[in-house]
Design a protein around this motif. Structure first.
Motif, PDB file in Angstrom:
ATOM      1  N   PRO A  26     -14.661 -24.264  66.451  1.00 48.52           N
ATOM      2  CA  PRO A  26     -16.105 -24.389  66.657  1.00 48.52           C
ATOM      3  C   PRO A  26     -16.615 -25.706  66.056  1.00 48.52           C
ATOM      4  O   PRO A  26     -16.441 -25.959  64.872  1.00 48.52           O
ATOM      5  CB  PRO A  26     -16.679 -23.177  65.917  1.00 48.52           C
ATOM      6  N   VAL A  27     -17.223 -26.531  66.881  1.00 48.39           N
ATOM      7  CA  VAL A  27     -17.758 -27.832  66.459  1.00 48.39           C
ATOM      8  C   VAL A  27     -19.213 -27.908  66.898  1.00 48.39           C
ATOM      9  O   VAL A  27     -19.548 -27.571  68.033  1.00 48.39           O
ATOM     10  CB  VAL A  27     -16.949 -28.987  67.087  1.00 48.39           C
ATOM     11  N   VAL A  28     -20.068 -28.353  65.968  1.00 50.59           N
ATOM     12  CA  VAL A  28     -21.499 -28.480  66.229  1.00 50.59           C
ATOM     13  C   VAL A  28     -21.933 -29.888  65.828  1.00 50.59           C
ATOM     14  O   VAL A  28     -21.509 -30.405  64.797  1.00 50.59           O
ATOM     15  CB  VAL A  28     -22.291 -27.438  65.381  1.00 50.59           C
ATOM     16  N   LEU A  29     -22.786 -30.494  66.636  1.00 48.60           N
ATOM     17  CA  LEU A  29     -23.344 -31.796  66.276  1.00 48.60           C
ATOM     18  C   LEU A  29     -24.327 -31.617  65.131  1.00 48.60           C
ATOM     19  O   LEU A  29     -25.255 -30.803  65.226  1.00 48.60           O
ATOM     20  CB  LEU A  29     -24.051 -32.424  67.480  1.00 48.60           C
ATOM     21  N   GLN A  30     -24.123 -32.360  64.041  1.00 44.10           N
ATOM     22  CA  GLN A  30     -25.081 -32.337  62.927  1.00 44.10           C
ATOM     23  C   GLN A  30     -26.214 -33.322  63.196  1.00 44.10           C
ATOM     24  O   GLN A  30     -27.375 -32.973  63.142  1.00 44.10           O
ATOM     25  CB  GLN A  30     -24.411 -32.677  61.603  1.00 44.10           C
ATOM     26  N   ASP A  31     -25.864 -34.585  63.461  1.00 46.54           N
ATOM     27  CA  ASP A  31     -26.863 -35.588  63.771  1.00 46.54           C
ATOM     28  C   ASP A  31     -26.188 -36.835  64.303  1.00 46.54           C
ATOM     29  O   ASP A  31     -24.973 -36.920  64.363  1.00 46.54           O
ATOM     30  CB  ASP A  31     -27.757 -35.924  62.566  1.00 46.54           C
ATOM     31  N   VAL A  32     -27.029 -37.772  64.723  1.00 37.47           N
ATOM     32  CA  VAL A  32     -26.568 -39.068  65.216  1.00 37.47           C
ATOM     33  C   VAL A  32     -27.308 -40.127  64.408  1.00 37.47           C
ATOM     34  O   VAL A  32     -28.534 -40.096  64.312  1.00 37.47           O
ATOM     35  CB  VAL A  32     -26.858 -39.244  66.722  1.00 37.47           C
ATOM     36  N   ILE A  33     -26.571 -41.043  63.821  1.00 40.41           N
ATOM     37  CA  ILE A  33     -27.158 -42.151  63.062  1.00 40.41           C
ATOM     38  C   ILE A  33     -26.978 -43.395  63.927  1.00 40.41           C
ATOM     39  O   ILE A  33     -25.854 -43.774  64.258  1.00 40.41           O
ATOM     40  CB  ILE A  33     -26.447 -42.360  61.699  1.00 40.41           C
TER      41      ILE A  33
END
Length: 128
Positions: A26-33
């Motif tokens: 299971p992989v979830v996007l935390q954020d994009v910098i």
């Protein structure tokens, strides 16, 4: 150049949308910098949470997670580059076993980072 901008990914935890990867973890996007200088110029960082890479309790080793990182660059990050304005010279994909604030040290966390350039619609792995 303006300050780096973090673009939150949205919900985390049970309501988060899992991103399919080859390992099945299971992989979830935390954020994009984005809009942040990297070692090779303008960089965009896609930061993902992958609890199964945890050093003590995880079931996914780096060798397996590395395939997921390449997949995330090619199928998730690359198609979204146009959303971020000026094209970066570098795409950085990171996996962490827990959500972490950007730029803060967390020795207890397991984190994997890989850097890519991109050309002709392909991610090209670059050594950090």
């Amino acid at each position: 150049m303006t300050d780096p901008v973090a673009q939150p990914a949205g919900p985390t935890g049970a309501e988060a949308e899992f991103i399919p990867v080859p390992s099945g973890q299971p992989v979830v996007l935390q954020d994009v910098i984005w809009n942040a200088p990297g070692p090779e110029g303008l960089a965009v960082r896609f930061r993902f949470v992958a609890p199964q890479i945890a050093r003590d309790s995880g079931s996914v080793a780096y060798e397996v997670a590395a395939g997921d990182i390449v997949h995330l660059c090619q199928t998730y990050a690359l198609p979204r580059l146009a959303d971020f304005g000026p094209q970066p010279t570098q795409i950085i994909i990171s996996l962490s076993d827990k959500a972490l604030p950007f730029g803060e040290s967390a020795p207890e966390a397991t984190q994997f980072f890989e850097s890519f350039s991109h050309q002709d619609g392909h991610c090209i792995w670059e050594m950090f």
